[in-house]
Write a protein that holds these residues in place. Structure first.
Motif, PDB file in Angstrom:
ATOM      1  N   UNK A  32    -101.398  -1.235 -49.995  1.00  0.00           N
ATOM      2  CA  UNK A  32    -100.042  -1.557 -49.556  1.00  0.00           C
ATOM      3  C   UNK A  32     -99.069  -1.295 -50.691  1.00  0.00           C
ATOM      4  N   UNK A  33     -97.982  -0.628 -50.368  1.00  0.00           N
ATOM      5  CA  UNK A  33     -96.914  -0.369 -51.336  1.00  0.00           C
ATOM      6  C   UNK A  33     -95.579  -0.519 -50.661  1.00  0.00           C
ATOM      7  N   UNK A  34     -94.530  -0.362 -51.406  1.00  0.00           N
ATOM      8  CA  UNK A  34     -93.176  -0.504 -50.870  1.00  0.00           C
ATOM      9  C   UNK A  34     -92.852   0.663 -49.942  1.00  0.00           C
ATOM     10  N   UNK A  35     -92.018   0.389 -48.943  1.00  0.00           N
ATOM     11  CA  UNK A  35     -91.498   1.439 -48.078  1.00  0.00           C
ATOM     12  C   UNK A  35     -90.446   2.196 -48.887  1.00  0.00           C
ATOM     13  N   UNK A  36     -90.851   3.316 -49.459  1.00  0.00           N
ATOM     14  CA  UNK A  36     -90.006   4.030 -50.411  1.00  0.00           C
ATOM     15  C   UNK A  36     -88.659   4.433 -49.836  1.00  0.00           C
ATOM     16  N   UNK A  37     -88.641   4.936 -48.634  1.00  0.00           N
ATOM     17  CA  UNK A  37     -87.383   5.376 -48.021  1.00  0.00           C
ATOM     18  C   UNK A  37     -86.393   4.234 -47.875  1.00  0.00           C
ATOM     19  N   UNK A  38     -86.880   3.102 -47.398  1.00  0.00           N
ATOM     20  CA  UNK A  38     -86.016   1.942 -47.206  1.00  0.00           C
ATOM     21  C   UNK A  38     -85.513   1.396 -48.534  1.00  0.00           C
ATOM     22  N   UNK A  39     -86.390   1.316 -49.519  1.00  0.00           N
ATOM     23  CA  UNK A  39     -86.012   0.782 -50.832  1.00  0.00           C
ATOM     24  C   UNK A  39     -84.970   1.678 -51.491  1.00  0.00           C
ATOM     25  N   UNK A  40     -85.175   2.979 -51.436  1.00  0.00           N
ATOM     26  CA  UNK A  40     -84.235   3.907 -52.082  1.00  0.00           C
ATOM     27  C   UNK A  40     -82.904   3.926 -51.343  1.00  0.00           C
ATOM     28  N   UNK A  41     -82.918   3.901 -50.011  1.00  0.00           N
ATOM     29  CA  UNK A  41     -81.645   3.894 -49.266  1.00  0.00           C
ATOM     30  C   UNK A  41     -80.874   2.599 -49.519  1.00  0.00           C
ATOM     31  N   UNK A  42     -81.564   1.467 -49.629  1.00  0.00           N
ATOM     32  CA  UNK A  42     -80.875   0.213 -49.966  1.00  0.00           C
ATOM     33  C   UNK A  42     -80.251   0.291 -51.354  1.00  0.00           C
ATOM     34  N   UNK A  43     -80.961   0.905 -52.298  1.00  0.00           N
ATOM     35  CA  UNK A  43     -80.425   1.051 -53.651  1.00  0.00           C
ATOM     36  C   UNK A  43     -79.177   1.931 -53.636  1.00  0.00           C
ATOM     37  N   UNK A  44     -79.226   3.053 -52.929  1.00  0.00           N
ATOM     38  CA  UNK A  44     -78.075   3.965 -52.883  1.00  0.00           C
ATOM     39  C   UNK A  44     -76.877   3.280 -52.238  1.00  0.00           C
ATOM     40  N   UNK A  45     -77.112   2.516 -51.162  1.00  0.00           N
ATOM     41  CA  UNK A  45     -76.008   1.771 -50.533  1.00  0.00           C
ATOM     42  C   UNK A  45     -75.398   0.778 -51.507  1.00  0.00           C
ATOM     43  N   UNK A  46     -76.256   0.064 -52.264  1.00  0.00           N
ATOM     44  CA  UNK A  46     -75.710  -0.919 -53.201  1.00  0.00           C
ATOM     45  C   UNK A  46     -74.946  -0.236 -54.335  1.00  0.00           C
ATOM     46  N   UNK A  47     -75.378   0.949 -54.761  1.00  0.00           N
ATOM     47  CA  UNK A  47     -74.643   1.685 -55.799  1.00  0.00           C
ATOM     48  C   UNK A  47     -73.242   2.028 -55.295  1.00  0.00           C
ATOM     49  N   UNK A  48     -73.152   2.549 -54.077  1.00  0.00           N
ATOM     50  CA  UNK A  48     -71.832   2.899 -53.537  1.00  0.00           C
ATOM     51  C   UNK A  48     -70.973   1.653 -53.303  1.00  0.00           C
ATOM     52  N   UNK A  70     -71.507  -1.354 -64.316  1.00  0.00           N
ATOM     53  CA  UNK A  70     -72.561  -0.469 -64.821  1.00  0.00           C
ATOM     54  C   UNK A  70     -73.798  -1.257 -65.244  1.00  0.00           C
ATOM     55  N   UNK A  71     -73.593  -2.406 -65.886  1.00  0.00           N
ATOM     56  CA  UNK A  71     -74.735  -3.237 -66.289  1.00  0.00           C
ATOM     57  C   UNK A  71     -75.483  -3.749 -65.064  1.00  0.00           C
ATOM     58  N   UNK A  72     -74.747  -4.164 -64.029  1.00  0.00           N
ATOM     59  CA  UNK A  72     -75.390  -4.651 -62.807  1.00  0.00           C
ATOM     60  C   UNK A  72     -76.162  -3.519 -62.121  1.00  0.00           C
ATOM     61  N   UNK A  73     -75.586  -2.340 -62.066  1.00  0.00           N
ATOM     62  CA  UNK A  73     -76.272  -1.208 -61.438  1.00  0.00           C
ATOM     63  C   UNK A  73     -77.516  -0.799 -62.239  1.00  0.00           C
ATOM     64  N   UNK A  74     -77.462  -0.911 -63.551  1.00  0.00           N
ATOM     65  CA  UNK A  74     -78.648  -0.643 -64.365  1.00  0.00           C
ATOM     66  C   UNK A  74     -79.741  -1.670 -64.050  1.00  0.00           C
ATOM     67  N   UNK A  75     -79.357  -2.934 -63.922  1.00  0.00           N
ATOM     68  CA  UNK A  75     -80.307  -3.985 -63.558  1.00  0.00           C
ATOM     69  C   UNK A  75     -80.939  -3.689 -62.201  1.00  0.00           C
ATOM     70  N   UNK A  76     -80.123  -3.260 -61.233  1.00  0.00           N
ATOM     71  CA  UNK A  76     -80.649  -2.913 -59.906  1.00  0.00           C
ATOM     72  C   UNK A  76     -81.585  -1.703 -59.985  1.00  0.00           C
ATOM     73  N   UNK A  77     -81.302  -0.762 -60.882  1.00  0.00           N
ATOM     74  CA  UNK A  77     -82.167   0.397 -61.061  1.00  0.00           C
ATOM     75  C   UNK A  77     -83.523  -0.020 -61.618  1.00  0.00           C
ATOM     76  N   UNK A  78     -83.529  -0.943 -62.570  1.00  0.00           N
ATOM     77  CA  UNK A  78     -84.789  -1.450 -63.126  1.00  0.00           C
ATOM     78  C   UNK A  78     -85.585  -2.169 -62.037  1.00  0.00           C
ATOM     79  N   UNK A  79     -84.897  -2.943 -61.191  1.00  0.00           N
ATOM     80  CA  UNK A  79     -85.563  -3.599 -60.062  1.00  0.00           C
ATOM     81  C   UNK A  79     -86.163  -2.566 -59.117  1.00  0.00           C
ATOM     82  N   UNK A  80     -85.433  -1.490 -58.859  1.00  0.00           N
ATOM     83  CA  UNK A  80     -85.920  -0.419 -57.989  1.00  0.00           C
ATOM     84  C   UNK A  80     -87.205   0.178 -58.548  1.00  0.00           C
ATOM     85  N   UNK A  81     -87.227   0.493 -59.835  1.00  0.00           N
ATOM     86  CA  UNK A  81     -88.428   1.070 -60.441  1.00  0.00           C
ATOM     87  C   UNK A  81     -89.609   0.108 -60.369  1.00  0.00           C
ATOM     88  N   UNK A  82     -89.351  -1.189 -60.588  1.00  0.00           N
ATOM     89  CA  UNK A  82     -90.408  -2.193 -60.509  1.00  0.00           C
ATOM     90  C   UNK A  82     -90.969  -2.275 -59.091  1.00  0.00           C
TER      91      UNK A  82
END
Length: 169
Positions: free
Chosen positions: A37-53, A83-95
């Protein structure tokens, strides 16, 4: 999402499979399977992109309002904060994308299920082989200690006696 882990002992002795403090007679086991079992990559990445915008737009609006009011330092601070918050969200995405779990599921004839969740797929594969071997071999006995992970809420339901959410992790 909170993840907790505990070490549990898994034993087969005298035709009984023990998972922690729960016992399952081997002759009542209907199915044993291992699932990765792993993360649903498409959903996780689309949520990240929405939060960035979203956060980029909010930061840009606040920074432009502050700049228009003559508060350049506030605009700069808001920009760095976003920018700091978006970097934090990026680290969460990678994790989240790096998380992989291997699940061993044991199902009995009565519909009761036990799940062992591990980060080590070799460990669950060996356990799967040992359990299936013990079902067909009455003399088989083994013991494993596995780090079992629990992801999300704990819900306890036995028959009609649903007591709901036991604890939130």
């Amino acid at each position: 999402m909170a993840i907790q882990s505990e070490f549990i002992k898994i034993t087969v002795s005298e035709r009984i499979l023990w998972i922690g403090r729960e016992a399952y007679p081997l002759n009542n086991i209907a199915r044993v399977r291992a699932v990765d079992l792993g993360a649903n990559r498409g959903s996780v990445i689309s949520n990240f992109i929405r939060s960035v915008f979203l956060w980029g737009a909010i930061g840009a609006v606040i920074a432009s309002l502050a700049s228009a009011a003559g508060h350049e330092s506030v605009a700069t601070l808001v920009g760095f904060g976003v920018l700091a918050f978006l970097f934090y969200r990026f680290v969460q995405l990678l994790d989240l994308l790096a998380r992989r779990f291997s699940i061993l599921e044991v199902q009995t004839n009565g519909g009761v299920r036990a799940r062992i969740v591990s980060k080590n797929s070799t460990e669950t594969g060996n356990l799967l082989s040992s359990v299936t071997g013990a079902i067909s071999n009455p003399a088989a006995e083994f013991q494993y200690t596995i780090e079992n992970f629990h992801v999300g809420d704990r819900v306890m339901q036995i028959g009609d006696g649903n007591i709901g959410k036991v604890g939130q992790l």
